[in-house]
Design a protein around this motif. Structure first.
Motif, short mmCIF file in Angstrom:
data_model
loop_
_atom_site.label_atom_id
_atom_site.label_comp_id
_atom_site.label_asym_id
_atom_site.label_seq_id
_atom_site.Cartn_x
_atom_site.Cartn_y
_atom_site.Cartn_z
N ARG A 213 -52.21 110.80 23.03
CA ARG A 213 -52.87 110.28 21.92
C ARG A 213 -51.90 109.13 21.08
NH1 ARG A 213 -56.12 112.64 18.11
NH2 ARG A 213 -57.67 112.68 19.77
N HIS B 126 -57.19 106.19 15.77
CA HIS B 126 -56.47 106.70 16.77
C HIS B 126 -57.12 106.42 18.15
CE1 HIS B 126 -59.04 110.14 17.85
NE2 HIS B 126 -58.95 110.51 16.86
N GLU B 127 -56.25 106.19 19.22
CA GLU B 127 -56.59 106.23 20.57
C GLU B 127 -56.32 107.33 21.43
OE1 GLU B 127 -55.99 101.36 20.60
OE2 GLU B 127 -54.57 102.58 21.36
N THR B 128 -57.06 107.62 22.51
CA THR B 128 -57.01 108.60 23.33
C THR B 128 -56.71 107.97 24.87
OG1 THR B 128 -57.75 110.45 22.31
CG2 THR B 128 -57.64 110.85 24.59
N LYS C 6 -61.74 114.86 27.60
CA LYS C 6 -60.73 113.64 28.03
C LYS C 6 -61.64 113.23 29.31
CE LYS C 6 -56.97 116.30 28.48
NZ LYS C 6 -55.81 116.93 28.97
N ASP D 254 -59.41 117.19 22.91
CA ASP D 254 -59.45 116.08 21.91
C ASP D 254 -60.50 116.64 20.64
OD1 ASP D 254 -59.68 113.82 20.53
OD2 ASP D 254 -59.43 112.56 22.25
N ARG E 182 -61.33 104.58 21.47
CA ARG E 182 -60.53 104.30 19.96
C ARG E 182 -61.68 104.86 19.09
NH1 ARG E 182 -56.25 100.31 18.06
NH2 ARG E 182 -56.91 100.13 15.67
N ALA F 82 -54.76 116.78 19.23
CA ALA F 82 -54.76 115.88 20.35
C ALA F 82 -54.96 116.70 21.59
CB ALA F 82 -53.38 115.09 20.22
N TYR G 92 -51.69 107.34 17.37
CA TYR G 92 -52.14 107.17 16.14
C TYR G 92 -51.68 105.90 15.30
CZ TYR G 92 -53.23 112.13 16.24
OH TYR G 92 -53.76 113.37 16.30
#
Length: 593
Positions: free
Chosen positions: A457, A475-477, A544, A422, A506, A443, A459
């Motif tokens: 991911r 964006h969020e993972t 991650k 990431d 986030r 990502a 967006y």
């Protein structure tokens, strides 16, 4: 043990080929710092190479390497010598302990014909090859000739500084998937530690008390994912919709690159494409990009002027068939031609899906022609691709950077995968290299390979309305925490039946940003320098949520260089400024996944 003369003659060729098929380990920066050493540069390089499979040419003389390639050229003038060359390469692979005998034999046979045909047609000089293997003192490091993209002979369009949309403006929610790496041979309960480049399989053996056991949903090791984990992701993603569209940037097969066949690759392409269509539904359009693992041999993507059985038509034609529900006919036409396409997503927004294998040093077909063999850079916007531009060949990377600079107000987003981490790469205006003009978002992978949680991911893009910038706003993972998923509460020996993929972070909330514009990312890099707490948080997110230790001193300097370097020569410059003598750049380029 002394190698036979025949092995010595082809060892250079073996090592040139080996990064193409043998390591496939994401390039790692050191996670744990040692006590201060008198030579920190050497300590760093040792840590950086720890995760790769390869052969160290630091003790090989320049004259020896050049002599080997001259002899190899002579040998290849006669087809009768190919069997002898292949046998010697396989023997050298075993003697140098690059892999066990069966893997060495299989990988040599798999790569033999394509590699030798490309080498015969190439203009590669020994000086150029040995500049890669031995070092820049032995020849030019970037072996491929420089070239320039043709841009319109008109002034650069006026730069429009990005502004935040008005509160309540529409946003597009985009799902991003990359590096699935489904392993159809994955076996829960098998050994997560084995001699092969890929473990957690039936032939990996039964784990001993000192070894990791392959978990049901995945494993923190050099293992890929079972199909049921991929399906679980898609089921959760479908429930988390609706999605305005999906970007999917490739790498479907596992890392068993020594044993892959065209039939296997096409079967896995078909299975995953249809699963995505099944779970996300017919009303969601997916925009795919070609990864470096889609072909076999891995990384082997001949330019479009290579025809017949050695071309990539076997792969592109099946892609066009499976992706026809998502792509228009003109896009399918260029997909069949060179694995790339462009089409309109919404009025005012176009996606360009690049085949980044034409920029990858590991694609040995570029020895024949590396200048943009498919002419895909001539018409560049959201850009998607697999390999990030900062890891491309120097000339390719420079031209891509030039395009982003020229059209900085047009290129609204850049989206890549490949590294499994990431992270991101920055772009600055070429005149001063200080004003930020773009960000390439990288990502995290779906796969666990190596020692990672599975992830994906989301967006948030400035939406579909008049005057929209189409820029990424946030964006969020999301991750699947394997420690929790593989051990049910109250029944630790059993996996959770239907685990949830949870939000790791986030971006705007985690880093205190108002948006994810280039200026915001440039400011975040400055914060990383001043506030180590924020940088260590990024380091945690980069892996991650599964990382063994902090990134300090040399590791941090290295990481900041990588993040700033959307152009490969900038990575080299940063490398030299911090005393790594060019070696850090070469180590970073070993990212092959």
């Amino acid at each position: 043990m002394k190698l036979p003369a025949s092995s010595g003659l082809v060892a250079c060729a073996l090592v040139l080929m080996w990064p193409l098929f043998g390591s496939c380990h994401p390039a790692q920066t050191p996670q744990e710092q040692q006590p201060p050493q008198p030579q920190p540069r050497l300590l760093f390089l040792e840590q950086f190479r720890r995760h790769s499979v390869g052969f160290n040419w630091s003790n090989a003389s320049c004259s020896f390497c050049k002599g080997v390639f001259n002899i190899l050229d002579v040998l290849l003038l006669s087809n009768t010598n190919e069997e002898r060359v292949a046998r010697a390469v396989g023997e050298a692979c075993v003697r140098l302990h690059l892999a066990d005998a069966q893997v060495c034999h299989d990988i040599t046979e798999l790569f033999r014909d394509d590699f030798l045909r490309a080498l015969e047609r190439s203009l590669l000089w020994p000086t150029e090859a040995c500049g890669v293997l031995v070092g820049p003192s032995c020849g030019k490091f970037d072996m491929y000739a420089p070239w320039n993209i043709t841009l319109p002979k008109v002034p650069k369009p006026p730069v429009t500084p990005p502004v935040l949309p008005k509160p309540g403006s529409p946003q597009s929610r985009v799902l991003f998937l990359t590096d699935v790496h489904w392993d159809k041979e994955y076996l829960a309960g098998s050994s997560g530690d084995c001699r092969d480049p890929l473990c957690c399989r039936q032939d990996s053996g039964v784990p001993s008390w000192r070894q990791r056991e392959a978990g049901y949903w995945g494993t923190y090791s050099k293992c890929d994912l079972p199909l049921w984990t991929v399906e679980n992701l898609l089921e959760n993603a479908a429930r988390d919709g609706p999605w305005d569209w999906v970007y999917w940037t490739g790498d479907i097969p596992a890392h068993d690159v020594w044993s892959q066949t065209r039939t296997q690759q096409l079967s896995e392409l078909t299975v995953i494409s249809r699963l995505i269509h099944k779970h996300l539904g017919p009303n969601v359009t997916v925009y795919p990009a070609v990864g470096n693992h889609e072909s076999t041999p891995v990384n082997s993507f001949p330019p479009p002027f290579i025809h017949g059985n050695r071309s990539s038509s076997w792969l592109y034609d099946t892609m066009a068939k499976e992706w026809a529900p998502w792509l228009e006919e003109q896009a399918l036409k260029t997909l069949r031609y060179g694995g790339f396409y462009t089409l309109e997503i919404q009025p005012g927004l176009r996606v360009v899906s690049l085949n980044m294998n034409f920029c990858a040093r590991e694609n040995f077909w570029l020895m024949v022609n590396s200048t943009d063999p498919a002419n895909q850079l001539q018409w560049l916007v959201h850009i998607i691709g697999h390999i990030p531009p900062g890891l491309c060949l120097g000339s390719w990377s420079w031209n891509y950077y030039h395009i982003v600079n020229r059209y900085e107000s047009t290129v609204a987003g850049q989206f890549f995968g490949h590294t499994h981490f990431d992270e991101f790469e920055m772009f600055y205006d070429e005149a001063t290299m200080t004003r930020p003009v773009g960000v390439a978002f990288i990502a995290p992978s779906v796969t666990t390979y190596i020692d990672l949680n599975p992830g994906f991911r989301v967006y948030y893009v400035d939406g579909d309305y008049p005057g929209s910038s189409r820029l990424v706003l946030d964006h969020e993972t999301y991750i699947l925490n394997l420690t929790e998923a593989n051990h049910s509460p109250g029944a630790p020996l059993r996996p959770v039946p239907n685990p949830k993929w949870t939000l790791l972070y986030r971006a705007t909330e985690a880093y205190g940003l108002t948006s994810l514009f280039p200026a915001d990312y440039d400011g975040m890099l400055r914060t990383f320098l001043k506030d180590d707490r924020v940088f260590q948080m990024f380091w945690h997110f980069r892996h991650k949520g599964h990382v063994s230790g902090p990134c300090k001193e040399t590791c941090k300097t290295t990481m900041l260089c990588l993040l700033r370097s959307g152009r490969y020569d900038e990575l080299e410059l940063c490398d030299l400024q911090h005393g790594f003598g060019g070696n850090m750049a070469r180590a970073a380029r070993k990212t092959l996944c």
